[in-house]
Every structure is written in C-alpha cells, then in structure tokens.
Scaffold this motif. Structure first.
Motif, PDB file in Angstrom:
ATOM      1  N   TRP A   1       0.797   3.422  -3.231  1.00 34.91           N
ATOM      2  CA  TRP A   1       1.060   2.146  -3.882  1.00 34.91           C
ATOM      3  C   TRP A   1       1.517   2.382  -5.313  1.00 34.91           C
ATOM      4  O   TRP A   1       1.199   3.404  -5.929  1.00 34.91           O
ATOM      5  N   GLU A   2       2.281   1.438  -5.830  1.00 33.44           N
ATOM      6  CA  GLU A   2       2.754   1.486  -7.210  1.00 33.44           C
ATOM      7  C   GLU A   2       2.641   0.083  -7.786  1.00 33.44           C
ATOM      8  O   GLU A   2       3.192  -0.870  -7.241  1.00 33.44           O
ATOM      9  N   TRP A   3       1.942  -0.049  -8.903  1.00 29.18           N
ATOM     10  CA  TRP A   3       1.573  -1.354  -9.444  1.00 29.18           C
ATOM     11  C   TRP A   3       2.159  -1.535 -10.837  1.00 29.18           C
ATOM     12  O   TRP A   3       1.903  -0.736 -11.736  1.00 29.18           O
ATOM     13  N   SER A   4       2.936  -2.594 -11.003  1.00 30.65           N
ATOM     14  CA  SER A   4       3.436  -2.980 -12.317  1.00 30.65           C
ATOM     15  C   SER A   4       2.383  -3.851 -12.997  1.00 30.65           C
ATOM     16  O   SER A   4       2.109  -4.970 -12.551  1.00 30.65           O
ATOM     17  N   LEU A   5       1.811  -3.349 -14.092  1.00 33.66           N
ATOM     18  CA  LEU A   5       0.746  -4.083 -14.772  1.00 33.66           C
ATOM     19  C   LEU A   5       1.280  -5.300 -15.520  1.00 33.66           C
ATOM     20  O   LEU A   5       0.517  -6.204 -15.856  1.00 33.66           O
ATOM     21  N   LEU A   6       2.588  -5.332 -15.787  1.00 34.02           N
ATOM     22  CA  LEU A   6       3.180  -6.467 -16.489  1.00 34.02           C
ATOM     23  C   LEU A   6       3.400  -7.658 -15.571  1.00 34.02           C
ATOM     24  O   LEU A   6       3.197  -8.808 -15.967  1.00 34.02           O
ATOM     25  N   THR A   7       3.833  -7.390 -14.328  1.00 34.70           N
ATOM     26  CA  THR A   7       4.182  -8.476 -13.407  1.00 34.70           C
ATOM     27  C   THR A   7       3.178  -8.644 -12.269  1.00 34.70           C
ATOM     28  O   THR A   7       3.244  -9.632 -11.535  1.00 34.70           O
ATOM     29  N   ASP A   8       2.267  -7.663 -12.111  1.00 33.91           N
ATOM     30  CA  ASP A   8       1.315  -7.619 -10.989  1.00 33.91           C
ATOM     31  C   ASP A   8       2.001  -7.412  -9.648  1.00 33.91           C
ATOM     32  O   ASP A   8       1.390  -7.618  -8.589  1.00 33.91           O
ATOM     33  N   GLU A   9       3.280  -7.009  -9.669  1.00 34.32           N
ATOM     34  CA  GLU A   9       3.957  -6.655  -8.428  1.00 34.32           C
ATOM     35  C   GLU A   9       3.484  -5.278  -7.968  1.00 34.32           C
ATOM     36  O   GLU A   9       3.285  -4.376  -8.783  1.00 34.32           O
ATOM     37  N   VAL A  10       3.298  -5.132  -6.664  1.00 34.99           N
ATOM     38  CA  VAL A  10       2.822  -3.868  -6.098  1.00 34.99           C
ATOM     39  C   VAL A  10       3.735  -3.437  -4.956  1.00 34.99           C
ATOM     40  O   VAL A  10       4.068  -4.240  -4.071  1.00 34.99           O
ATOM     41  N   TYR A  11       4.158  -2.170  -4.991  1.00 37.49           N
ATOM     42  CA  TYR A  11       4.863  -1.591  -3.857  1.00 37.49           C
ATOM     43  C   TYR A  11       3.831  -0.973  -2.927  1.00 37.49           C
ATOM     44  O   TYR A  11       3.026  -0.125  -3.337  1.00 37.49           O
ATOM     45  N   PHE A  12       3.818  -1.418  -1.668  1.00 36.62           N
ATOM     46  CA  PHE A  12       2.956  -0.832  -0.637  1.00 36.62           C
ATOM     47  C   PHE A  12       3.839  -0.008   0.285  1.00 36.62           C
ATOM     48  O   PHE A  12       4.807  -0.527   0.863  1.00 36.62           O
ATOM     49  N   SER A  13       3.537   1.272   0.452  1.00 42.83           N
ATOM     50  CA  SER A  13       4.374   2.133   1.282  1.00 42.83           C
ATOM     51  C   SER A  13       4.266   1.726   2.753  1.00 42.83           C
ATOM     52  O   SER A  13       3.274   1.120   3.171  1.00 42.83           O
ATOM     53  N   PRO A  14       5.304   2.058   3.562  1.00 39.69           N
ATOM     54  CA  PRO A  14       5.242   1.744   5.003  1.00 39.69           C
ATOM     55  C   PRO A  14       4.006   2.323   5.680  1.00 39.69           C
ATOM     56  O   PRO A  14       3.431   1.704   6.565  1.00 39.69           O
ATOM     57  N   GLN A  15       3.590   3.526   5.261  1.00 37.07           N
ATOM     58  CA  GLN A  15       2.405   4.133   5.871  1.00 37.07           C
ATOM     59  C   GLN A  15       1.151   3.322   5.570  1.00 37.07           C
ATOM     60  O   GLN A  15       0.269   3.191   6.425  1.00 37.07           O
ATOM     61  N   LEU A  16       1.060   2.797   4.350  1.00 34.85           N
ATOM     62  CA  LEU A  16      -0.097   1.980   3.998  1.00 34.85           C
ATOM     63  C   LEU A  16      -0.103   0.692   4.802  1.00 34.85           C
ATOM     64  O   LEU A  16      -1.144   0.268   5.324  1.00 34.85           O
ATOM     65  N   LYS A  17       1.057   0.059   4.937  1.00 30.32           N
ATOM     66  CA  LYS A  17       1.149  -1.162   5.739  1.00 30.32           C
ATOM     67  C   LYS A  17       0.789  -0.874   7.189  1.00 30.32           C
ATOM     68  O   LYS A  17       0.074  -1.647   7.834  1.00 30.32           O
ATOM     69  N   ARG A  18       1.293   0.244   7.700  1.00 34.79           N
ATOM     70  CA  ARG A  18       1.018   0.602   9.094  1.00 34.79           C
ATOM     71  C   ARG A  18      -0.466   0.869   9.306  1.00 34.79           C
ATOM     72  O   ARG A  18      -1.045   0.487  10.328  1.00 34.79           O
ATOM     73  N   MET A  19      -1.106   1.529   8.336  1.00 31.75           N
ATOM     74  CA  MET A  19      -2.536   1.814   8.435  1.00 31.75           C
ATOM     75  C   MET A  19      -3.338   0.526   8.564  1.00 31.75           C
ATOM     76  O   MET A  19      -4.346   0.462   9.265  1.00 31.75           O
ATOM     77  N   LEU A  20      -2.872  -0.529   7.895  1.00 33.40           N
ATOM     78  CA  LEU A  20      -3.570  -1.812   7.916  1.00 33.40           C
ATOM     79  C   LEU A  20      -3.049  -2.750   9.001  1.00 33.40           C
ATOM     80  O   LEU A  20      -3.484  -3.896   9.089  1.00 33.40           O
ATOM     81  N   GLY A  21      -2.089  -2.273   9.837  1.00 36.82           N
ATOM     82  CA  GLY A  21      -1.619  -3.051  10.976  1.00 36.82           C
ATOM     83  C   GLY A  21      -0.466  -3.996  10.671  1.00 36.82           C
ATOM     84  O   GLY A  21      -0.181  -4.884  11.474  1.00 36.82           O
ATOM     85  N   TYR A  22       0.215  -3.810   9.534  1.00 33.62           N
ATOM     86  CA  TYR A  22       1.315  -4.706   9.165  1.00 33.62           C
ATOM     87  C   TYR A  22       2.673  -4.045   9.393  1.00 33.62           C
ATOM     88  O   TYR A  22       2.788  -2.815   9.386  1.00 33.62           O
ATOM     89  N   GLY A  23       3.703  -4.882   9.559  1.00 33.60           N
ATOM     90  CA  GLY A  23       5.070  -4.408   9.633  1.00 33.60           C
ATOM     91  C   GLY A  23       5.636  -4.171   8.243  1.00 33.60           C
ATOM     92  O   GLY A  23       5.068  -4.596   7.242  1.00 33.60           O
ATOM     93  N   PRO A  24       6.822  -3.492   8.148  1.00 33.39           N
ATOM     94  CA  PRO A  24       7.383  -3.143   6.840  1.00 33.39           C
ATOM     95  C   PRO A  24       7.807  -4.335   6.008  1.00 33.39           C
ATOM     96  O   PRO A  24       7.922  -4.224   4.780  1.00 33.39           O
ATOM     97  N   ASP A  25       8.068  -5.486   6.652  1.00 31.84           N
ATOM     98  CA  ASP A  25       8.485  -6.670   5.905  1.00 31.84           C
ATOM     99  C   ASP A  25       7.326  -7.611   5.608  1.00 31.84           C
ATOM    100  O   ASP A  25       7.534  -8.722   5.110  1.00 31.84           O
ATOM    101  N   GLU A  26       6.118  -7.170   5.930  1.00 33.67           N
ATOM    102  CA  GLU A  26       4.942  -8.001   5.668  1.00 33.67           C
ATOM    103  C   GLU A  26       4.188  -7.469   4.449  1.00 33.67           C
ATOM    104  O   GLU A  26       4.588  -6.498   3.828  1.00 33.67           O
TER     105      GLU A  26
END
Length: 423
Positions: free
Chosen positions: A143-168
């Motif tokens: 994951w990568e978190w912008s502290l200014l905007t609170d936007e977070v990049y979640f990698s495909p592997q992290l989404k997959r680990m939690l059962g989500y698709g890449p666009d979720e």
C-alpha cells in the motif's frame, strides 16, 4: 451468420469465453479455449459453477457480491488465477459484462491468460518497477498512502488477499481503517500515529482485518514514511501487509493449550492457581471477600471401572459444562486434578457461596446421566472456604476447602460443607 459459423468463430478466439447464469453461477456455454486452456473437456466445464475454475473466489455469498458488482458497472475486471486440471494454475484477467436475451439475464466473461504479460513485466529494466514487482510477489500486499489527500494505493495482491477485484476497494484510507477489528483499531491507529509523529522509527502492527466476506484475517502490517517536504513534514507512507492467519491461529491455540485443560476446555491447574493468587491480591487491596469452592466427584473410580475411561471423560466434560452454565461471568473455574475442580468467586460471602454451591450440586445430581451417558448416578461433594476468614494465601484457602470437602464425604457425600474459621 448461422450458429455453426458463430461457434467456429468463437473457437478460433485466443481468449476463453464463458456464458454464465448469474443466479446459479453455472457455465452455460464456453468456447474451445475455455476448456482446453484448463486441460479439461467441454463436459467438465459446461453446467458447472464458474467458481470451480477459480483459485481466489469461493462460496455463493462471495459470488452474489461479485454478481451485484458486475450488474453495477459497465465492465467488471477481475485479475486472479484459474485452475488447470493437473498442473497448477494460470494467471488471468477476466472482463465481464451483463446482458439480457429472451427475458433472461446472462454474464459474458472473456478470460485472457496473462502469463506472458507477467513474464514481460518481470523482465522490465526499470529498477523501480522491478523492485515494486518483487515486493508485490513476495508479500501478500502493498500500500502507498498520501498523507495530504488520504488517497491510498492498494496493490492487486492486497485486494486479492481480501477477496476484491482490481477495480474495487475505494482508494481512501477509510477503506482500510473501517475494516480493522474494533478491538484492535485503537492500538493500530496509535502505532501508525506514533510513527508519523516521529515517536517510532517505523509502523509495525499485527491485527485483524475484515475481508470481503465479512471474515477477519490476521495480518502483519509494516510501513514507513517515504517522502517528506522541505520542512521535514511527512507527505507519503508506504508499507506491506502479510497474511499471518494460520500462524496466529496456531499461536493462539498453543497459548490456550498452555492455560486450558485439553479434556474439559476450562482452565488448567497452572492457570487457575495463577488467577487465584491475583484474585487474593485484588481482594486484599479492596477489602473484599473471596469464595473458594473445591469439589470432587463421588465414586468416580467406579464409573471408570464399570463404564470405561472414555465414558469417564464424557462425565468430566459434562460436569464442566453444567458448572459453567451455573456460575457468573466474573467467576473462575478450573480443573485442579483428576475429578477435582475449583471455583473462584470474587466478592462472595460464605452465605452466598453455600447458595451457589448447593445450586451446582443439585444441577449435577439432577442431570439425566442414565439417559445421556448410560451412567446410573453422578454426584459431588463440596468444600468451601472464604478469604480472609479461612486463610490469607491460596495454599491455606485450598487446604481448608479440602478439609471441608473431606468432611462432606464423611457425612455421606453429595453435600456441601464449610471450612472451620481459623483462630
């Protein structure tokens, strides 16, 4: 264009094509690549659930959630793995759309083998991309978190680990923070805040994180500030998440085994004596009484001799259940040894201790032992002592309760006896 020509056209496509019944998740049509890419025959795919092909999605509840998402978006993209019959899995990118024909809803999925794409990505010369890829593949997620905007990049592997698709997964920090287990949330947020404020060198936490199905995974989450402005204020933070559910469950199980009796599931003597020491100290500080009830099953050896040790074990387990159902949540109950048990009852006088013990004695006696376990009768004899009247430490309290229990047995068993006051 007739159906035969359409079938030939689809069979020449390099991608797998599946037509799916959204309600049952069954495949009603697939092209040649749809089954040959999996080393299967057509009849091994048709009329089988699409979930049987998946490595990353299982169960109808998960399918129903995905089906709702497919209906909501124009094109639903999922990156995962399809299972081959005998030789592992293949990485795929699946694009699914919904349409209606003759009043019936269908999902059309086009699945592309992305093995070559991944091999190509691995061969990229750009050092940053190579490093990112290696980190992605050797961890369950980044994951990568912008502290200014609170936007977070979640990698495909992290989404997959939690059962989500890449666009979720909405790319916002609240997507992560709202799924931390309530019992862990304050501790985790404190750890990450301490790092941002410079109180910790890095962020490091183990906690429970909810997946798409509503179940909690144990994760090990680590991160660090990666970018600052000229004033030294943190701008960006990166981290990695590892799924440690299996290790954590084993660890918790070993901890439970160290403190609980394997047969009955209640505390063992080591843990119970430790709790008793703590409760005596607590009662001493607050000036409270502490009730101790030691009881022993009458003629238990005869049960083992007549019915066997397996039946004897079942009797001990049932007695533990009966007692647990008849005590307060603040009370402690443990197996002292063999067929002997001890109850610790905080803030309990001898008068109340007698009432509770008599209630438990009757519950054990009245249980339908013959009907349930084939044992004619099970009773218990109880000895009671109370801090500080019958002792100031756990040895003297148990010794006096044991003497009272001996008196109960001498008086005909299946009764309650109180310890004599210390002079």
């Amino acid at each position: 264009m007739n159906n035969q020509m359409l079938n030939e056209l689809f069979d020449r496509l390099p991608d797998s094509v599946y037509l799916i019944d959204p309600v049952t998740s069954n495949i009603v049509y697939c092209n040649r690549m749809g089954y040959e890419s999996l080393a299967l025959e057509a009849d091994e795919v048709l009329n089988h659930s699409i979930l049987t092909l998946q490595k990353d999605v299982s169960g109808m509840p998960a399918w129903e959630d995905i089906a709702e998402e497919i209906r909501r978006v124009e094109i639903f993209t999922f990156v995962g793995r399809h299972l081959r019959k005998n030789d592992g899995e293949i990485p795929v990118e699946v694009n699914t759309t919904t349409f209606h024909h003759d009043g019936k809803e269908y999902f059309l999925s086009v699945s592309r083998d992305i093995t070559k794409r991944r091999l190509h990505d691995e061969a990229l010369d750009d050092h940053e991309k190579k490093l990112w890829f290696v980190l992605n593949e050797t961890n369950d997620g980044l994951w990568e978190w912008s502290l200014l905007t609170d936007e977070v990049y979640f990698s495909p592997q992290l989404k997959r680990m939690l059962g989500y698709g890449p666009d979720e997964m909405n790319p916002d920090v609240s997507t992560w923070s709202s799924n931390i287990h309530p019992d862990d949330s304050q501790r985790v947020m404190r750890a990450i805040t301490d790092h941002i404020e410079g109180k910790r060198e890095r962020y490091d936490a183990e906690y429970r994180l909810k997946n798409r199905n509503g179940h909690y995974l144990w994760v090990h989450d680590r991160g660090k500030i990666s970018e600052r402005n000229p004033q030294g204020e943190p701008l960006r933070m990166v981290g990695m998440v590892q799924n440690i559910t299996e290790r954590k469950n084993l660890e918790l199980r070993l901890q439970e085994m160290a403190s609980h009796d394997d047969l009955t599931g209640i505390m063992n003597r080591r843990e119970g004596d430790f709790i008793l020491e703590k409760q005596i100290d607590f009662s001493k500080r607050l000036g409270l009484e502490l009730g101790i009830c030691l009881f022993d099953l009458d003629h238990f050896k005869k049960i083992n001799d007549k019915h066997g040790h397996l039946t004897g074990d079942q009797v001990l387990k049932k007695v533990a259940e009966i007692v647990t159902e008849n005590i307060r949540k603040l009370d402690y109950f443990y197996r002292w040894g063999g067929e002997e048990f001890i109850l610790i009852l905080p803030d309990t006088s001898m008068e109340n201790l007698k009432i509770i013990s008599e209630k438990i004695r009757l519950a054990i006696e009245s249980f339908p032992w013959k009907e349930k376990l084939g044992v004619k009768k099970v009773t218990a004899s109880f000895g009671l002592s109370v801090y500080p009247h019958h002792g100031k430490n756990h040895q003297s309290l148990i010794l006096n309760a044991d003497a009272a229990m001996f008196q109960a047995k001498s008086s005909g068993r299946n009764c309650v006896a109180a310890a004599i006051l210390e002079t």
